[in-house]
Write an enzyme that holds these catalytic residues in place. Structure first.
Site, mmCIF file in Angstrom:
data_model
loop_
_atom_site.group_PDB
_atom_site.id
_atom_site.type_symbol
_atom_site.label_atom_id
_atom_site.label_comp_id
_atom_site.label_asym_id
_atom_site.label_seq_id
_atom_site.Cartn_x
_atom_site.Cartn_y
_atom_site.Cartn_z
ATOM 1 N N THR A 197 0.634 -1.304 0.588
ATOM 2 C CA THR A 197 -0.369 0.245 -0.072
ATOM 3 C C THR A 197 0.930 0.737 0.027
ATOM 4 O OG1 THR A 197 -1.725 -1.715 1.221
ATOM 5 C CG2 THR A 197 -1.757 1.346 1.711
ATOM 6 N N GLY A 221 -0.516 -2.230 5.991
ATOM 7 C CA GLY A 221 0.114 -3.363 6.925
ATOM 8 C C GLY A 221 -2.127 -3.687 6.276
ATOM 9 N N HIS A 222 -2.133 -4.229 7.491
ATOM 10 C CA HIS A 222 -2.981 -5.299 7.448
ATOM 11 C C HIS A 222 -4.382 -4.677 7.921
ATOM 12 C CE1 HIS A 222 -5.900 -9.112 8.195
ATOM 13 N NE2 HIS A 222 -6.081 -8.987 10.211
ATOM 14 N N GLY A 223 -5.507 -4.286 7.118
ATOM 15 C CA GLY A 223 -6.172 -3.706 6.677
ATOM 16 C C GLY A 223 -7.406 -3.945 7.755
ATOM 17 N N ARG A 280 -13.428 -8.166 -0.967
ATOM 18 C CA ARG A 280 -13.132 -7.490 0.117
ATOM 19 C C ARG A 280 -12.410 -5.666 -0.448
ATOM 20 N NH1 ARG A 280 -7.307 -5.861 1.703
ATOM 21 N NH2 ARG A 280 -7.616 -6.334 4.054
ATOM 22 N N VAL A 281 -12.605 -5.382 0.861
ATOM 23 C CA VAL A 281 -12.878 -4.003 0.800
ATOM 24 C C VAL A 281 -11.314 -3.854 1.892
ATOM 25 C CG1 VAL A 281 -13.028 -1.644 1.146
ATOM 26 C CG2 VAL A 281 -14.258 -3.522 -0.681
ATOM 27 N N GLY A 282 -10.041 -2.806 1.828
ATOM 28 C CA GLY A 282 -9.542 -3.120 2.783
ATOM 29 C C GLY A 282 -9.427 -1.660 3.675
ATOM 30 N N ASP A 283 -8.307 -1.324 4.567
ATOM 31 C CA ASP A 283 -8.853 -0.109 5.613
ATOM 32 C C ASP A 283 -8.596 1.450 4.618
ATOM 33 O OD1 ASP A 283 -6.258 -0.897 5.197
ATOM 34 O OD2 ASP A 283 -5.373 0.364 6.830
HETATM 35 N N1 GLY Z 1 -3.755 -1.908 3.970
HETATM 36 C C1 GLY Z 1 -4.618 -2.068 2.856
HETATM 37 C C2 GLY Z 1 -5.175 -3.386 2.900
HETATM 38 O O1 GLY Z 1 -5.549 -4.663 4.021
HETATM 39 O O2 GLY Z 1 -5.922 -3.656 2.135
#
Ligand code: GLY
Length: 218
Positions: free
Chosen positions: A150, A202-204, A178-181
């Site tokens: 990202t 990182g982990h959305g 899937r949509v992240g942050d």
């Molecule tokens: N931070 C990006 C995502 O998790 O999609």
């Protein structure tokens, strides 16, 4: 002499155009179906105006589309086919965002994913060392840790005006849709001229649960 919004959009667009970058824009790793779906957002620190797109297919510059959502509509977030049609209506060109490198990575993952589907694991003479090394690093944590993914950019000008943008292709091989942050205000980005600007990689999912960019700025 240009606005901070111009600066952050141009900044992340450079990364969206880079075919070697596997987590953003053109060349990003696809979802589990082998389709690249992109998320992006922009926000203006003076007004809190913002625009975002999620699960956008076939358009290489999602951040520019997000900016147009902010500037040309009364809405903040467009997703999927609606976002794609909005981009096409604004003159963006549809193209295949799946590079050969990303396709090889995806197919390697697909073939190694399970012993109970129709696919056979790649044999040694089919070994693709790049794909194998990447796979082992991400899924078995062998070798150097993945360095994130990202892109976020925040900018401030001499008068204290701030803007920010975040762009991603999301988690490699994610569930379709899937949509992240990244395109969610307060999660993937947040800016207020009176305080500051924050964005995330990182982990959305962890960030969606805590709206961390909002928490940091407020
Ligand atoms: N931070 C990006 C995502 O998790 O999609």
């Amino acid at each position: 002499g240009r606005s901070t919004l111009d600066a952050v959009v141009e900044g992340v667009t450079l990364v969206e155009d880079d075919p070697e970058e596997l987590t953003v824009g053109f060349g990003g790793l696809p979802n589990e179906d082998g389709v690249v779906q992109l998320d992006a957002a922009v926000m203006d620190g003076a007004t809190h105006r913002a625009g975002a797109v999620a699960a956008l297919e076939d358009i290489r510059h999602p951040t520019k589309v997000a900016r147009l959502v902010m500037e040309q509509t009364k809405r903040v977030l467009l997703v999927g086919e609606g976002a794609r049609r909005f981009a096409l209506a604004n003159g963006f060109v549809a193209e295949n965002l799946l590079t050969e490198k990303a396709r090889r990575m995806w197919l390697y993952w697909r073939r190694r994913r399970s012993q109970i589907d129709d696919w056979l694991d790649p044999s040694p003479d089919e070994a693709d060392l790049d794909a194998q090394a990447w796979y082992d690093r991400h899924f078995y944590h062998a070798g150097p840790a993945p360095s994130g993914g990202t892109v976020h950019c925040s900018a401030i000008d001499a008068a204290g005006n701030m803007s920010c943008a975040t762009s991603t292709s999301g988690h490699a091989f994610k569930l379709a849709g899937r949509v992240g942050d990244s395109p969610i205000l307060g999660a993937g980005l947040y800016v207020d001229n009176d305080i500051g600007s924050c964005g995330s990689i990182g982990h959305g999912e962890a960030n969606l649960q805590h709206l961390s960019s909002y928490a940091v700025v407020e």
